[in-house]
Design a protein around this motif. Structure first.
Motif, PDB file in Angstrom:
ATOM      1  N   GLU A  32       6.760   6.333  13.934  1.00 12.13           N
ATOM      2  CA  GLU A  32       7.596   6.373  15.137  1.00 12.13           C
ATOM      3  C   GLU A  32       6.902   7.142  16.256  1.00 12.13           C
ATOM      4  OE1 GLU A  32      12.207   7.501  16.364  1.00 12.13           O
ATOM      5  OE2 GLU A  32      11.540   7.754  14.286  1.00 12.13           O
ATOM      6  N   LEU A  33       6.235   8.240  15.896  1.00  8.63           N
ATOM      7  CA  LEU A  33       5.499   9.031  16.895  1.00  8.63           C
ATOM      8  C   LEU A  33       4.349   8.217  17.476  1.00  8.63           C
ATOM      9  CD1 LEU A  33       4.869  11.631  18.420  1.00  8.63           C
ATOM     10  CD2 LEU A  33       3.634  12.447  16.394  1.00  8.63           C
ATOM     11  N   ILE A  37       3.925   7.248  21.393  1.00 12.72           N
ATOM     12  CA  ILE A  37       2.722   7.580  22.178  1.00 12.72           C
ATOM     13  C   ILE A  37       2.156   6.319  22.829  1.00 12.72           C
ATOM     14  CG2 ILE A  37       0.318   8.359  21.990  1.00 12.72           C
ATOM     15  CD1 ILE A  37       1.296  10.344  19.825  1.00 12.72           C
ATOM     16  N   ALA A  38       2.150   5.219  22.089  1.00 12.94           N
ATOM     17  CA  ALA A  38       1.654   3.943  22.639  1.00 12.94           C
ATOM     18  C   ALA A  38       2.526   3.490  23.807  1.00 12.94           C
ATOM     19  CB  ALA A  38       1.629   2.881  21.548  1.00 12.94           C
ATOM     20  N   LEU A  39       3.845   3.627  23.662  1.00 13.14           N
ATOM     21  CA  LEU A  39       4.759   3.262  24.749  1.00 13.14           C
ATOM     22  C   LEU A  39       4.551   4.148  25.968  1.00 13.14           C
ATOM     23  CD1 LEU A  39       8.147   2.503  22.947  1.00 13.14           C
ATOM     24  CD2 LEU A  39       6.790   0.917  24.319  1.00 13.14           C
ATOM     25  N   LEU A  40       4.301   5.432  25.735  1.00 10.68           N
ATOM     26  CA  LEU A  40       4.051   6.352  26.844  1.00 10.68           C
ATOM     27  C   LEU A  40       2.785   5.953  27.593  1.00 10.68           C
ATOM     28  CD1 LEU A  40       4.499   8.906  28.505  1.00 10.68           C
ATOM     29  CD2 LEU A  40       3.374  10.217  26.677  1.00 10.68           C
ATOM     30  N   GLY A  43       3.505   2.930  29.602  1.00 17.16           N
ATOM     31  CA  GLY A  43       4.304   3.277  30.784  1.00 17.16           C
ATOM     32  C   GLY A  43       3.457   3.912  31.877  1.00 17.16           C
ATOM     33  N   GLU A  44       2.529   4.783  31.482  1.00 16.32           N
ATOM     34  CA  GLU A  44       1.639   5.427  32.463  1.00 16.32           C
ATOM     35  C   GLU A  44       0.721   4.390  33.108  1.00 16.32           C
ATOM     36  OE1 GLU A  44       1.358   9.915  30.509  1.00 16.32           O
ATOM     37  OE2 GLU A  44      -0.060   8.370  29.894  1.00 16.32           O
ATOM     38  N   ALA A  45       0.229   3.445  32.300  1.00 13.80           N
ATOM     39  CA  ALA A  45      -0.639   2.387  32.839  1.00 13.80           C
ATOM     40  C   ALA A  45       0.137   1.492  33.803  1.00 13.80           C
ATOM     41  CB  ALA A  45      -1.216   1.550  31.698  1.00 13.80           C
ATOM     42  N   GLU A  46       1.380   1.173  33.445  1.00 17.58           N
ATOM     43  CA  GLU A  46       2.217   0.337  34.311  1.00 17.58           C
ATOM     44  C   GLU A  46       2.520   1.061  35.624  1.00 17.58           C
ATOM     45  OE1 GLU A  46       5.534  -0.435  31.788  1.00 17.58           O
ATOM     46  OE2 GLU A  46       4.620  -2.204  30.847  1.00 17.58           O
ATOM     47  N   HIS A  47       2.689   2.377  35.535  1.00 11.89           N
ATOM     48  CA  HIS A  47       2.944   3.168  36.754  1.00 11.89           C
ATOM     49  C   HIS A  47       1.730   3.104  37.682  1.00 11.89           C
ATOM     50  CE1 HIS A  47       4.566   6.132  39.405  1.00 11.89           C
ATOM     51  NE2 HIS A  47       3.672   7.034  39.097  1.00 11.89           N
ATOM     52  N   GLN A  48       0.534   3.274  37.119  1.00 11.47           N
ATOM     53  CA  GLN A  48      -0.689   3.188  37.931  1.00 11.47           C
ATOM     54  C   GLN A  48      -0.858   1.795  38.526  1.00 11.47           C
ATOM     55  OE1 GLN A  48      -2.617   5.768  38.858  1.00 11.47           O
ATOM     56  NE2 GLN A  48      -1.116   6.997  37.767  1.00 11.47           N
ATOM     57  N   GLN A  49      -0.530   0.789  37.740  1.00  8.69           N
ATOM     58  CA  GLN A  49      -0.641  -0.595  38.226  1.00  8.69           C
ATOM     59  C   GLN A  49       0.341  -0.839  39.367  1.00  8.69           C
ATOM     60  OE1 GLN A  49      -0.023  -3.593  35.228  1.00  8.69           O
ATOM     61  NE2 GLN A  49      -0.107  -5.273  36.698  1.00  8.69           N
ATOM     62  N   PRO A 138       8.482   6.695  37.405  1.00 12.34           N
ATOM     63  CA  PRO A 138       8.378   8.093  36.957  1.00 12.34           C
ATOM     64  C   PRO A 138       9.479   8.493  35.975  1.00 12.34           C
ATOM     65  CG  PRO A 138       7.993   7.953  39.315  1.00 12.34           C
ATOM     66  CD  PRO A 138       8.462   6.596  38.877  1.00 12.34           C
ATOM     67  N   SER A 139      10.720   8.034  36.207  1.00 11.31           N
ATOM     68  CA  SER A 139      11.800   8.402  35.293  1.00 11.31           C
ATOM     69  C   SER A 139      11.591   7.750  33.931  1.00 11.31           C
ATOM     70  CB  SER A 139      13.155   7.999  35.877  1.00 11.31           C
ATOM     71  OG  SER A 139      13.222   6.606  36.080  1.00 11.31           O
ATOM     72  N   GLN A 140      11.070   6.511  33.939  1.00  8.98           N
ATOM     73  CA  GLN A 140      10.790   5.825  32.676  1.00  8.98           C
ATOM     74  C   GLN A 140       9.698   6.563  31.901  1.00  8.98           C
ATOM     75  OE1 GLN A 140       8.552   2.033  32.631  1.00  8.98           O
ATOM     76  NE2 GLN A 140      10.332   1.129  31.634  1.00  8.98           N
ATOM     77  N   VAL A 141       8.635   6.953  32.620  1.00 13.03           N
ATOM     78  CA  VAL A 141       7.544   7.701  31.979  1.00 13.03           C
ATOM     79  C   VAL A 141       8.059   9.047  31.484  1.00 13.03           C
ATOM     80  CG1 VAL A 141       5.328   8.865  32.397  1.00 13.03           C
ATOM     81  CG2 VAL A 141       5.689   6.539  33.239  1.00 13.03           C
ATOM     82  N   GLY A 142       8.915   9.690  32.294  1.00 11.59           N
ATOM     83  CA  GLY A 142       9.488  10.977  31.902  1.00 11.59           C
ATOM     84  C   GLY A 142      10.307  10.864  30.624  1.00 11.59           C
ATOM     85  N   ASN A 143      11.097   9.805  30.512  1.00 15.30           N
ATOM     86  CA  ASN A 143      11.890   9.589  29.294  1.00 15.30           C
ATOM     87  C   ASN A 143      10.996   9.384  28.076  1.00 15.30           C
ATOM     88  OD1 ASN A 143      14.304   9.780  30.688  1.00 15.30           O
ATOM     89  ND2 ASN A 143      14.502   7.577  31.004  1.00 15.30           N
ATOM     90  N   ARG A 144       9.904   8.643  28.277  1.00 16.50           N
ATOM     91  CA  ARG A 144       8.998   8.394  27.155  1.00 16.50           C
ATOM     92  C   ARG A 144       8.261   9.669  26.760  1.00 16.50           C
ATOM     93  NH1 ARG A 144       6.563   2.290  28.458  1.00 16.50           N
ATOM     94  NH2 ARG A 144       8.586   1.244  28.336  1.00 16.50           N
TER      95      ARG A 144
END
Length: 202
Positions: A32-33, A37-40, A43-49, A138-144
């Protein structure tokens, strides 16, 4: 939840607070961890994109606005040209065909302006959409991130530690036994430690 991987102190052993008494293997939590981490990272890559796409959308709006100005200038020129040709046609200085060509050119330029305005409107809508997307990232990344931290905190319970200095008075821990999260009435503890002062232990 997991399985007891190893135990390190038996009955009668002296322990210091913080000594690791046993270790729990938690394959489900580890998986699960890893997924969190993969989802995080995703999410960070999607934010940069989305930041890059926002910059691109801004550039497209600027280009579309410039095209509107260009189309306006072309239309103004064509309108003036059509008026001059109309005057010349009335004076029979030019042919009717030349005047009609000027009118068609004016109408074409008018259509180009309308098209450029529509394109600008579309680009502005796209920009607004991109801005909405980037505001939600940012909120999505923060949640992850919070989920990853929560799972990392849970992995801290993979090690059972002595709560204080003392002597192990009971051990029910056995390698391979199932360990469940939480405590239920009647469940025997894996270890019992009697609190007492100990000589300097390493």
């Amino acid at each position: 939840n997991g399985f007891l991987k190893a135990w390190h102190f038996d009955i009668g052993a002296s322990v210091k607070g913080g000594h690791v008494l046993a270790e729990i293997e938690t394959p489900e939590l580890d998986q699960e961890l890893a997924q969190a981490i993969a989802l995080l990272k995703q999410g960070e890559a999607e934010h940069q994109q989305s930041i890059a796409e926002l910059d691109e959308a801004k550039a497209e709006v600027a280009l579309a606005a410039a095209n509107v100005l260009k189309a306006k200038a072309n239309l103004e020129f064509s309108v003036g040209q059509a008026r001059r040709y109309e005057t010349l046609a009335q004076a029979q200085t030019i042919s009717r065909e030349e005047h009609e060509n000027a009118v068609r050119e004016r109408d074409a330029r008018h259509a180009e302006l309308e098209s450029a305005r529509a394109e600008l409107s579309r680009r502005k809508t796209n920009l607004t959409t991109r801005q909405s997307i980037i505001e939600s990232r940012p909120s999505q990344v923060g949640n992850r991130k919070a989920n990853v931290q929560r799972l990392r905190d849970l992995t801290g319970f993979q090690k059972i530690v002595a709560p204080f200095d003392g002597i192990v008075t009971r051990r029910t821990a056995e390698v391979g036994m199932l360990v469940t999260a939480g405590s239920n009435a009647g469940t025997r503890p894996l270890f019992s430690v009697a609190k007492c002062r100990l000589p300097n232990l390493r």
